[in-house]
Scaffold this motif. Structure first.
Motif, PDB file in Angstrom:
ATOM      1  N   GLU A  49     -60.636  -4.665 -24.428  1.00 24.37           N
ATOM      2  CA  GLU A  49     -59.940  -4.658 -23.341  1.00 24.37           C
ATOM      3  C   GLU A  49     -59.941  -5.627 -22.498  1.00 24.37           C
ATOM      4  O   GLU A  49     -58.920  -6.349 -22.149  1.00 24.37           O
ATOM      5  CB  GLU A  49     -60.118  -3.262 -22.559  1.00 24.37           C
ATOM      6  CG  GLU A  49     -59.633  -2.185 -23.104  1.00 24.37           C
ATOM      7  CD  GLU A  49     -59.671  -0.843 -22.111  1.00 24.37           C
ATOM      8  OE1 GLU A  49     -58.765  -0.875 -21.412  1.00 24.37           O
ATOM      9  OE2 GLU A  49     -60.503   0.124 -22.618  1.00 24.37           O
ATOM     10  N   ALA A  50     -61.287  -6.274 -22.438  1.00 23.54           N
ATOM     11  CA  ALA A  50     -61.456  -7.374 -21.836  1.00 23.54           C
ATOM     12  C   ALA A  50     -60.969  -8.688 -21.983  1.00 23.54           C
ATOM     13  O   ALA A  50     -60.624  -9.653 -21.489  1.00 23.54           O
ATOM     14  CB  ALA A  50     -63.002  -7.591 -21.215  1.00 23.54           C
ATOM     15  N   ALA A 181     -63.385  -2.450 -17.599  1.00 16.62           N
ATOM     16  CA  ALA A 181     -62.734  -3.110 -19.014  1.00 16.62           C
ATOM     17  C   ALA A 181     -62.604  -4.438 -18.565  1.00 16.62           C
ATOM     18  O   ALA A 181     -61.717  -5.087 -19.202  1.00 16.62           O
ATOM     19  CB  ALA A 181     -61.666  -2.419 -19.597  1.00 16.62           C
ATOM     20  N   LYS A 182     -63.455  -5.275 -17.895  1.00 23.71           N
ATOM     21  CA  LYS A 182     -63.336  -6.551 -17.332  1.00 23.71           C
ATOM     22  C   LYS A 182     -64.722  -7.293 -17.735  1.00 23.71           C
ATOM     23  O   LYS A 182     -65.630  -6.665 -17.601  1.00 23.71           O
ATOM     24  CB  LYS A 182     -62.758  -6.776 -16.013  1.00 23.71           C
ATOM     25  CG  LYS A 182     -61.356  -6.072 -16.025  1.00 23.71           C
ATOM     26  CD  LYS A 182     -60.961  -6.410 -14.512  1.00 23.71           C
ATOM     27  CE  LYS A 182     -59.625  -6.128 -14.171  1.00 23.71           C
ATOM     28  NZ  LYS A 182     -59.090  -5.803 -12.991  1.00 23.71           N
ATOM     29  N   GLN A 186     -62.882 -11.922 -14.216  1.00 29.00           N
ATOM     30  CA  GLN A 186     -61.755 -11.121 -14.072  1.00 29.00           C
ATOM     31  C   GLN A 186     -61.673 -10.256 -12.953  1.00 29.00           C
ATOM     32  O   GLN A 186     -60.713  -9.478 -12.719  1.00 29.00           O
ATOM     33  CB  GLN A 186     -61.136 -10.577 -15.268  1.00 29.00           C
ATOM     34  CG  GLN A 186     -61.044 -11.161 -16.518  1.00 29.00           C
ATOM     35  CD  GLN A 186     -61.154 -10.477 -17.881  1.00 29.00           C
ATOM     36  OE1 GLN A 186     -61.585  -9.267 -17.812  1.00 29.00           O
ATOM     37  NE2 GLN A 186     -60.511 -10.915 -19.026  1.00 29.00           N
ATOM     38  N   MET A 187     -62.702 -10.599 -12.121  1.00 30.32           N
ATOM     39  CA  MET A 187     -62.926  -9.117 -11.127  1.00 30.32           C
ATOM     40  C   MET A 187     -62.580  -9.736  -9.794  1.00 30.32           C
ATOM     41  O   MET A 187     -63.261  -9.205  -8.811  1.00 30.32           O
ATOM     42  CB  MET A 187     -64.200  -8.514 -11.329  1.00 30.32           C
ATOM     43  CG  MET A 187     -64.218  -7.502 -12.786  1.00 30.32           C
ATOM     44  SD  MET A 187     -65.839  -7.036 -13.027  1.00 30.32           S
ATOM     45  CE  MET A 187     -65.601  -5.707 -12.104  1.00 30.32           C
ATOM     46  N   GLU A 193     -69.813 -15.366  -7.533  1.00 28.38           N
ATOM     47  CA  GLU A 193     -71.216 -15.698  -7.572  1.00 28.38           C
ATOM     48  C   GLU A 193     -71.691 -15.331  -9.149  1.00 28.38           C
ATOM     49  O   GLU A 193     -72.190 -15.942  -9.835  1.00 28.38           O
ATOM     50  CB  GLU A 193     -72.205 -15.113  -6.784  1.00 28.38           C
ATOM     51  CG  GLU A 193     -71.751 -16.009  -5.286  1.00 28.38           C
ATOM     52  CD  GLU A 193     -72.777 -14.967  -4.301  1.00 28.38           C
ATOM     53  OE1 GLU A 193     -73.177 -15.702  -3.284  1.00 28.38           O
ATOM     54  OE2 GLU A 193     -73.046 -13.794  -4.515  1.00 28.38           O
ATOM     55  N   ALA A 194     -71.203 -14.043  -9.535  1.00 27.53           N
ATOM     56  CA  ALA A 194     -71.806 -13.759 -10.965  1.00 27.53           C
ATOM     57  C   ALA A 194     -70.903 -14.523 -11.856  1.00 27.53           C
ATOM     58  O   ALA A 194     -71.738 -14.878 -13.038  1.00 27.53           O
ATOM     59  CB  ALA A 194     -71.256 -12.021 -11.163  1.00 27.53           C
TER      60      ALA A 194
END
Ligand SMILES: Nc1ncnc2c1ncn2[C@@H]1O[C@H](COP(=O)(O)OP(=O)(O)O)[C@@H](O)[C@H]1O
Ligand SMILES: [Mg+2]
Length: 223
Positions: A49-50, A181-182, A186-187, A193-194
């Motif tokens: 999905e990602a 599912a990312k 994409q978030m 930072e991540a």
């Protein structure tokens, strides 16, 4: 190029790193296969999905791994293998085929000490293959105020394994990513930072895989 994410300890961040690496390489324009070699199949579900363009295969035993990895390597630019959390023939088979092993390790002295055992199979493979695969430790789940101590550096040096300068911080966003599912870039803004740090790790480990910034052609600025 076949890259295995390996540490025969479970819960150290292998699948998280493997999925992000496969998605990142795809975003850099490469053809990528994710080989999910863990019977829990978490990374293959997640990446479907990602990053649906990443080819996904599940390889469940040593024979399949030894047979299939070279074929997959011919079909795509990168094969990222997510390894199992156990000392099995599967782990050895992966390390016998990979060019590079990325070893995520939680950042505590106890975990780094446990690495000696968790990388037994790696040393076996390097012994058989006269040094291959090359390997690098990536610290995963480090605290925000974490400082790499001399103890940790010494422990890594004693294992003759280089330690990547960049590392993954312990952040809720990584734990949330598979549920959505990312991958973290994409978030949105809370994952900035991540996203930066995880891409930093890949730039450090695989500098040649990053998109090169196109050189400015002379004259293109002319008004
Ligand atoms: N940097 C991190 N910060 C917070 N949680 C993390 C981080 N990396 C992984 N996790 C979470 O820790 C658990 C184990 O990670 P996982 O990647 O599945 O490890 P492994 O594949 O080695 O078993 C998962 O629930 C995952 O979402
Ligand atoms: Mg896993």
């Amino acid at each position: 190029m076949i890259i295995v994410v390996a540490n025969s300890k479970g819960g150290v961040g292998k699948s998280t790193l493997a999925v992000h690496l496969a998605a990142w390489l795809h975003s850099q324009g490469h053809r990528v296969t994710l080989a999910d070699c863990d019977t829990q199949h978490s990374s293959s579900e997640w990446i479907k999905e990602a990053a649906p363009e990443v080819q996904v295969v599940r390889l469940d035993d040593a024979k399949e791994i030894l047979d299939q990895l070279p074929l997959l390597d011919q079909e795509t630019d990168f094969v990222i293998a997510d390894g199992p959390g156990s000392q099995t023939e599967t782990s050895l088979a992966l390390l016998l085929r990979a060019e590079l092993a990325i070893v995520p390790c939680k950042a505590s002295m106890l975990e780094v000490r446990a690495l000696a055992k968790a990388t037994d199979v790696l040393r076996q493979a390097q012994d058989i293959r006269k040094g291959l695969p090359s390997a690098v430790i990536v610290l995963s789940m480090i605290g925000k105020n974490y400082r790499l101590t001399q103890d940790m550096k010494d422990a890594a040096a004693a294992l003759k394994l280089p330690l990547a300068k960049s590392a993954m911080t312990l952040r809720q966003i990584y734990a949330d990513a598979p549920g959505q599912a990312k991958v973290v870039w994409q978030m949105g803004s809370r994952a900035k930072e991540a996203a930066d740090e995880v891409q930093q790790i890949f730039h450090e480990i695989l500098p040649k895989a990053a998109i090169r910034k196109p050189a400015k052609r002379p004259g293109t600025n002319a008004a």
